[in-house]
Design a protein around this motif. Sequence first.
Motif, PDB file in Angstrom:
ATOM      1  N   GLY A  17       0.816  -1.205   0.000  1.00  0.00           N
ATOM      2  CA  GLY A  17       0.000   0.000   0.000  1.00  0.00           C
ATOM      3  C   GLY A  17       0.851   1.258   0.000  1.00  0.00           C
ATOM      4  O   GLY A  17       1.983   1.278  -0.484  1.00  0.00           O
ATOM      5  N   GLU A  18       0.303   2.324   0.583  1.00  0.00           N
ATOM      6  CA  GLU A  18       0.981   3.617   0.548  1.00  0.00           C
ATOM      7  C   GLU A  18       1.960   3.814   1.703  1.00  0.00           C
ATOM      8  O   GLU A  18       2.914   4.579   1.567  1.00  0.00           O
ATOM      9  CB  GLU A  18      -0.052   4.744   0.572  1.00  0.00           C
ATOM     10  N   ALA A  19       1.738   3.163   2.837  1.00  0.00           N
ATOM     11  CA  ALA A  19       2.562   3.472   4.011  1.00  0.00           C
ATOM     12  C   ALA A  19       3.060   2.246   4.759  1.00  0.00           C
ATOM     13  O   ALA A  19       3.877   2.378   5.672  1.00  0.00           O
ATOM     14  CB  ALA A  19       1.778   4.359   4.974  1.00  0.00           C
ATOM     15  N   ASP A  20       2.598   1.056   4.380  1.00  0.00           N
ATOM     16  CA  ASP A  20       2.940  -0.148   5.132  1.00  0.00           C
ATOM     17  C   ASP A  20       4.054  -0.935   4.446  1.00  0.00           C
ATOM     18  O   ASP A  20       4.404  -0.694   3.292  1.00  0.00           O
ATOM     19  CB  ASP A  20       1.714  -1.043   5.286  1.00  0.00           C
ATOM     20  N   ARG A  21       4.576  -1.890   5.177  1.00  0.00           N
ATOM     21  CA  ARG A  21       5.547  -2.841   4.623  1.00  0.00           C
ATOM     22  C   ARG A  21       5.250  -4.230   5.150  1.00  0.00           C
ATOM     23  O   ARG A  21       4.779  -4.390   6.285  1.00  0.00           O
ATOM     24  CB  ARG A  21       6.994  -2.476   5.010  1.00  0.00           C
ATOM     25  N   ILE A  22       5.545  -5.232   4.318  1.00  0.00           N
ATOM     26  CA  ILE A  22       5.569  -6.608   4.787  1.00  0.00           C
ATOM     27  C   ILE A  22       7.009  -6.938   5.150  1.00  0.00           C
ATOM     28  O   ILE A  22       7.924  -6.759   4.340  1.00  0.00           O
ATOM     29  CB  ILE A  22       5.039  -7.574   3.717  1.00  0.00           C
ATOM     30  N   ILE A  23       7.218  -7.393   6.364  1.00  0.00           N
ATOM     31  CA  ILE A  23       8.550  -7.686   6.890  1.00  0.00           C
ATOM     32  C   ILE A  23       8.703  -9.200   7.006  1.00  0.00           C
ATOM     33  O   ILE A  23       7.884  -9.862   7.651  1.00  0.00           O
ATOM     34  CB  ILE A  23       8.759  -7.051   8.284  1.00  0.00           C
ATOM     35  N   THR A  24       9.745  -9.732   6.384  1.00  0.00           N
ATOM     36  CA  THR A  24      10.064 -11.152   6.531  1.00  0.00           C
ATOM     37  C   THR A  24      11.112 -11.290   7.626  1.00  0.00           C
ATOM     38  O   THR A  24      12.171 -10.662   7.563  1.00  0.00           O
ATOM     39  CB  THR A  24      10.593 -11.756   5.225  1.00  0.00           C
ATOM     40  N   ARG A  42       5.931   6.030   6.846  1.00  0.00           N
ATOM     41  CA  ARG A  42       5.700   7.439   7.159  1.00  0.00           C
ATOM     42  C   ARG A  42       6.846   7.989   7.994  1.00  0.00           C
ATOM     43  O   ARG A  42       7.437   7.277   8.805  1.00  0.00           O
ATOM     44  CB  ARG A  42       4.383   7.608   7.928  1.00  0.00           C
ATOM     45  N   THR A  43       7.143   9.262   7.822  1.00  0.00           N
ATOM     46  CA  THR A  43       8.244   9.875   8.589  1.00  0.00           C
ATOM     47  C   THR A  43       7.944   9.917  10.075  1.00  0.00           C
ATOM     48  O   THR A  43       8.856  10.010  10.901  1.00  0.00           O
ATOM     49  CB  THR A  43       8.520  11.305   8.089  1.00  0.00           C
ATOM     50  N   THR A  44       6.667   9.849  10.411  1.00  0.00           N
ATOM     51  CA  THR A  44       6.274   9.890  11.830  1.00  0.00           C
ATOM     52  C   THR A  44       6.158   8.500  12.448  1.00  0.00           C
ATOM     53  O   THR A  44       5.716   8.380  13.602  1.00  0.00           O
ATOM     54  CB  THR A  44       4.930  10.616  11.975  1.00  0.00           C
ATOM     55  N   SER A  45       6.537   7.465  11.722  1.00  0.00           N
ATOM     56  CA  SER A  45       6.383   6.100  12.216  1.00  0.00           C
ATOM     57  C   SER A  45       7.157   5.895  13.518  1.00  0.00           C
ATOM     58  O   SER A  45       8.306   6.319  13.656  1.00  0.00           O
ATOM     59  CB  SER A  45       6.876   5.097  11.178  1.00  0.00           C
ATOM     60  N   ARG A  46       6.532   5.217  14.457  1.00  0.00           N
ATOM     61  CA  ARG A  46       7.186   4.936  15.738  1.00  0.00           C
ATOM     62  C   ARG A  46       8.256   3.859  15.609  1.00  0.00           C
ATOM     63  O   ARG A  46       9.068   3.669  16.513  1.00  0.00           O
ATOM     64  CB  ARG A  46       6.143   4.503  16.765  1.00  0.00           C
ATOM     65  N   PHE A  47       8.254   3.121  14.468  1.00  0.00           N
ATOM     66  CA  PHE A  47       9.236   2.062  14.297  1.00  0.00           C
ATOM     67  C   PHE A  47      10.589   2.591  13.827  1.00  0.00           C
ATOM     68  O   PHE A  47      11.621   1.952  14.041  1.00  0.00           O
ATOM     69  CB  PHE A  47       8.727   1.018  13.292  1.00  0.00           C
ATOM     70  N   GLY A  48      10.616   3.739  13.155  1.00  0.00           N
ATOM     71  CA  GLY A  48      11.868   4.289  12.672  1.00  0.00           C
ATOM     72  C   GLY A  48      12.606   3.308  11.784  1.00  0.00           C
ATOM     73  O   GLY A  48      12.043   2.732  10.871  1.00  0.00           O
TER      74      GLY A  48
END
Length: 242
Positions: A17-24, A42-48
Motif C-alpha cells: 500500500g501507501e505506508a505499510d511494509r511486509i517484513i520477513t 511514514r516519517t512519523t512512524s514509531r518504528f523508525g
Amino acid sequence: MPLYRDEAVVLRTHKLGEADRIITLLTRQHGRVRAVARGVRRTTSRFGSRLEPFTHVDLQLSEGRSLDSITQAETLTPFASGLGADYERYTAGTVMLETAERLVTEEKEPATQHFLLLVGGLRAMVSGDKGPGQVLDSYLLRSLSVAGYAPSFDHCARCGEQGPHRWFNPSMGGMLCSTCRLPGSASPAAATVELLGALLAGDWPVVARADQRTLREASGLVAAYLAWHLERGLRSLVYVER
C-alpha cells in the motif's frame, strides 16, 4: 487477536500500500514469520529504522489470518550500521539473509539453531576480526548442516571410508573415495579440503593459515554445494567477490 513476543532478525522487506511494509523475519521461537508493519514508511512512524534488513529486534506481534502484525519493536543489535560502510561485508551479509530465508521454509515452526547461527554470523561479520568471505563460507556450511545437508570432508560421503579423499561431488554430499568417484567430480587440493573442514568446524586458526588460492577454491566449492542443495543459485551471491 492473540499477542506474542519473540526475538528476530529482519531478512527482507517490501512495500504494501501507501505506508505499510511486509517484513520477513527469522525469529527465535517461531521460525520464519511474515508480518505487516503498519505506517512504517511514514516519517512519523514509531518504528523508525528498527525494521530494516540486518536489524536484530525484540518484537511484539499479533496473530492474523494470513499475516501477523507488528505492534512493538525494540532494537537489540543494529547490524546494518556495522555493515553499510563496507561493501564486501554488506554483500556477504545479504547472502546470509537470503540463505536463512531459503533454508527455513516452514513458517511458525521453531528454528532456534538457524536463528542463533545467523545472529552469530552477523556478529562475526560486523566485528571485522575475520575475513568476510571466510565468515560467509563458514555460515553457509553450518546452515546447510543444520538444515540436514551436512557435507562430509573427512570420509567418503557414499561408502563412509575414512579419508583423506581426492574427489568432491556436491550431489553426493562431499568428498568421495576413488571407488565411489562419479564423473564430473572436482579434485580440490588437499589444503582446500582441510580448509573446508575447518570452516565447517569453526577452526579459525586453520582458516587463518590458508592462502588466497586455497580460499578461492574453497569458496567455489561451497557455492556449488549450496546451489545444488537449494536447487538454484542465490540472487545475492553474484555480487560477492569470490
